[in-house]
Motif scaffolding. Structure first.
Motif, mmCIF file in Angstrom:
data_model
loop_
_atom_site.group_PDB
_atom_site.id
_atom_site.type_symbol
_atom_site.label_atom_id
_atom_site.label_comp_id
_atom_site.label_asym_id
_atom_site.label_seq_id
_atom_site.Cartn_x
_atom_site.Cartn_y
_atom_site.Cartn_z
ATOM 1 N N TYR A 114 42.621 75.089 33.555
ATOM 2 C CA TYR A 114 43.508 74.009 33.152
ATOM 3 C C TYR A 114 44.533 74.538 32.141
ATOM 4 C CZ TYR A 114 39.078 71.596 34.311
ATOM 5 O OH TYR A 114 37.904 71.185 34.892
ATOM 6 N N TYR A 142 46.921 72.740 29.223
ATOM 7 C CA TYR A 142 47.230 71.522 28.483
ATOM 8 C C TYR A 142 48.376 71.812 27.515
ATOM 9 C CZ TYR A 142 43.071 68.827 29.873
ATOM 10 O OH TYR A 142 42.130 68.109 30.570
ATOM 11 N N PRO A 170 45.889 66.564 23.492
ATOM 12 C CA PRO A 170 46.303 67.440 24.591
ATOM 13 C C PRO A 170 46.607 66.644 25.854
ATOM 14 C CG PRO A 170 44.337 68.294 23.507
ATOM 15 C CD PRO A 170 44.551 66.917 22.988
ATOM 16 N N LEU A 201 47.259 67.104 30.013
ATOM 17 C CA LEU A 201 47.092 68.024 31.126
ATOM 18 C C LEU A 201 48.422 68.291 31.813
ATOM 19 C CD1 LEU A 201 45.092 69.594 32.988
ATOM 20 C CD2 LEU A 201 45.090 67.565 34.447
ATOM 21 N N GLN A 210 46.036 71.728 36.827
ATOM 22 C CA GLN A 210 44.633 72.087 37.017
ATOM 23 C C GLN A 210 44.513 72.881 38.309
ATOM 24 O OE1 GLN A 210 41.857 68.786 36.716
ATOM 25 N NE2 GLN A 210 40.439 69.747 38.156
ATOM 26 N N ASP A 228 45.798 69.378 40.512
ATOM 27 C CA ASP A 228 46.596 68.304 39.917
ATOM 28 C C ASP A 228 47.720 68.928 39.115
ATOM 29 O OD1 ASP A 228 45.750 65.268 38.023
ATOM 30 O OD2 ASP A 228 47.681 66.184 38.454
ATOM 31 N N LEU A 253 47.439 75.065 25.570
ATOM 32 C CA LEU A 253 46.012 75.363 25.605
ATOM 33 C C LEU A 253 45.578 75.654 27.035
ATOM 34 C CD1 LEU A 253 44.797 72.443 23.329
ATOM 35 C CD2 LEU A 253 44.801 74.855 22.702
ATOM 36 N N GLY A 298 36.474 71.203 40.194
ATOM 37 C CA GLY A 298 37.153 70.262 39.314
ATOM 38 C C GLY A 298 36.727 68.827 39.564
ATOM 39 N N SER A 329 33.763 67.680 39.650
ATOM 40 C CA SER A 329 32.590 67.308 38.888
ATOM 41 C C SER A 329 33.009 66.899 37.502
ATOM 42 C CB SER A 329 31.604 68.483 38.828
ATOM 43 O OG SER A 329 30.487 68.142 38.045
ATOM 44 N N GLY A 330 33.046 65.609 37.250
ATOM 45 C CA GLY A 330 33.578 65.123 35.983
ATOM 46 C C GLY A 330 32.733 65.469 34.789
ATOM 47 N N ASN A 348 31.593 68.385 34.027
ATOM 48 C CA ASN A 348 31.763 69.756 33.550
ATOM 49 C C ASN A 348 32.434 69.781 32.183
ATOM 50 O OD1 ASN A 348 30.630 70.936 35.792
ATOM 51 N ND2 ASN A 348 32.568 71.186 36.864
ATOM 52 N N VAL A 349 31.921 70.639 31.317
ATOM 53 C CA VAL A 349 32.493 70.820 29.999
ATOM 54 C C VAL A 349 33.599 71.858 30.074
ATOM 55 C CG1 VAL A 349 32.034 71.632 27.658
ATOM 56 C CG2 VAL A 349 30.375 70.173 28.826
ATOM 57 N N LEU A 350 34.725 71.548 29.460
ATOM 58 C CA LEU A 350 35.819 72.504 29.390
ATOM 59 C C LEU A 350 35.660 73.392 28.164
ATOM 60 C CD1 LEU A 350 36.951 70.326 31.344
ATOM 61 C CD2 LEU A 350 39.207 70.804 30.365
ATOM 62 N N PHE A 406 37.855 75.844 25.795
ATOM 63 C CA PHE A 406 39.262 76.058 25.498
ATOM 64 C C PHE A 406 39.495 77.400 24.826
ATOM 65 C CE2 PHE A 406 41.506 72.088 26.319
ATOM 66 C CZ PHE A 406 40.457 71.207 26.526
ATOM 67 N N TYR A 454 32.829 59.411 32.357
ATOM 68 C CA TYR A 454 32.246 60.526 31.626
ATOM 69 C C TYR A 454 33.019 60.592 30.306
ATOM 70 C CZ TYR A 454 30.478 61.919 36.240
ATOM 71 O OH TYR A 454 29.864 61.949 37.459
ATOM 72 N N PHE A 468 33.548 62.278 26.311
ATOM 73 C CA PHE A 468 33.378 63.527 25.574
ATOM 74 C C PHE A 468 33.941 63.383 24.160
ATOM 75 C CE2 PHE A 468 32.501 66.324 29.247
ATOM 76 C CZ PHE A 468 32.941 65.527 30.293
ATOM 77 N N TYR A 514 35.421 66.269 21.335
ATOM 78 C CA TYR A 514 35.759 67.650 21.005
ATOM 79 C C TYR A 514 36.234 67.693 19.560
ATOM 80 C CZ TYR A 514 35.660 69.294 25.875
ATOM 81 O OH TYR A 514 35.265 69.650 27.142
ATOM 82 N N LEU A 566 39.993 73.694 21.007
ATOM 83 C CA LEU A 566 39.032 72.593 20.960
ATOM 84 C C LEU A 566 37.634 73.100 21.287
ATOM 85 C CD1 LEU A 566 41.878 71.219 21.606
ATOM 86 C CD2 LEU A 566 40.501 69.294 22.398
ATOM 87 N N ARG A 586 36.856 61.033 31.340
ATOM 88 C CA ARG A 586 37.143 61.749 32.580
ATOM 89 C C ARG A 586 36.622 60.984 33.779
ATOM 90 N NH1 ARG A 586 36.177 68.175 33.832
ATOM 91 N NH2 ARG A 586 37.367 68.206 35.756
ATOM 92 N N ARG A 587 37.548 60.753 34.711
ATOM 93 C CA ARG A 587 37.172 60.414 36.070
ATOM 94 C C ARG A 587 37.643 61.555 36.963
ATOM 95 N NH1 ARG A 587 33.574 57.410 38.070
ATOM 96 N NH2 ARG A 587 34.870 56.649 39.760
ATOM 97 N N PHE A 605 42.686 62.817 26.861
ATOM 98 C CA PHE A 605 42.341 62.824 25.449
ATOM 99 C C PHE A 605 43.011 61.690 24.690
ATOM 100 C CE2 PHE A 605 40.073 66.791 24.747
ATOM 101 C CZ PHE A 605 40.390 67.533 25.862
#
Lengths: 117, 110
Positions: A33, A35, A43, A45, A48, A56, A91, A99, A101-102, A104-106, A108, B32, B34, B36, B44, B94-95, B100
């Motif tokens: 990604y 950002y 941030p 987007l 992606q 995206d 970033l 992508g 799978s919502g 998932n932790v990003l 950075f 979902y 989050f 950060y 982040l 997140r969908r 953010f």
């Protein structure tokens, strides 16, 4: 585990010049990604990638911004020509799996700070 | 469309006191969520996430967050603040993509 690497950390250019940022994601992370973080904002987007395909890019200003992900690993983000409002931190982040799978932790990188004069 | 609101630009708290950083969101379907954290000149860092299950989520550095579907909110909390917790905190939903909030600066005084 090495983190997400970005370069350069800082860049100052004049408006109408061009600039490129580079990102190396965590090894094995399929999704990458970019950002844009403007001072005082969260941030946003820009684009992606999943492997080397674009998932995206709806918020990427395509008249001046371009991005590619070579061989599904490294990525470059280019701005040409730059405007004053492009001053921001760019970033790069990566995540495991697809992508879609919502959960998932990003992870950075430290970011590349661009100042356009 | 999905959105996140962090109503406070800054939260001030004394060390040792409990802290809350507020977050509300709008999204269709099950979200979902989050949190950060961003330290100066750094990227982040992930704190915690809510996917499903228990509404109280525990994360890194003693932080926790409570998911409230009816409000809807996902406030970040910590029972006892540390000076080193001072940083910029972002809530995200997140969908399809990760969106953010604008961030809340947390300042913990000694």
């Amino acid at each position: 585990e090495a983190g997400v690497a970005q370069s350069p950390r800082y860049k100052i250019i004049e408006k109408r010049q061009s600039v490129a940022f580079w990102c190396n994601p965590i090894s094995g992370h399929a999704t990458l990604y970019w950002y844009q973080q403007i001072l005082g904002q969260g941030p946003k987007l820009l684009i992606q990638f999943q492997n080397n395909g674009v998932v995206d890019d709806s918020q990427l200003p395509k008249d001046r911004f371009s991005a590619e992900r070579l061989k599904g690993v490294d990525s470059t983000l280019k701005i040409q020509p730059a405007k004053l409002e492009d001053s921001a931190v760019y970033l790069c982040a990566s995540s495991q799996g697809t992508g879609g799978s919502g959960a998932n932790v990003l992870t950075f990188g430290a970011g590349s700070r661009l100042t356009v004069l | 469309a999905q959105s996140v609101a962090q109503p406070e630009d800054q939260v001030n708290v004394a060390e040792g006191n409990p802290l809350t950083v507020k977050c509300t969101y709008s999204v269709s379907g099950n979200p979902y969520l989050f949190w950060y954290v961003q330290y100066p000149n750094r990227g982040l860092q992930f704190l915690l996430k809510y996917i499903t299950g228990d509404n109280l989520v525990k994360g890194s550095y003693g932080f926790e967050a409570e998911f409230n579907k009816s409000q809807p909110s996902f406030h970040l909390k910590k029972p006892s603040a540390l000076v080193s917790d001072s940083a910029l905190y972002f809530c995200a939903v997140r969908r399809s993509t990760l969106t953010f909030g604008k961030g809340t600066m947390l300042l913990v005084s000694p």
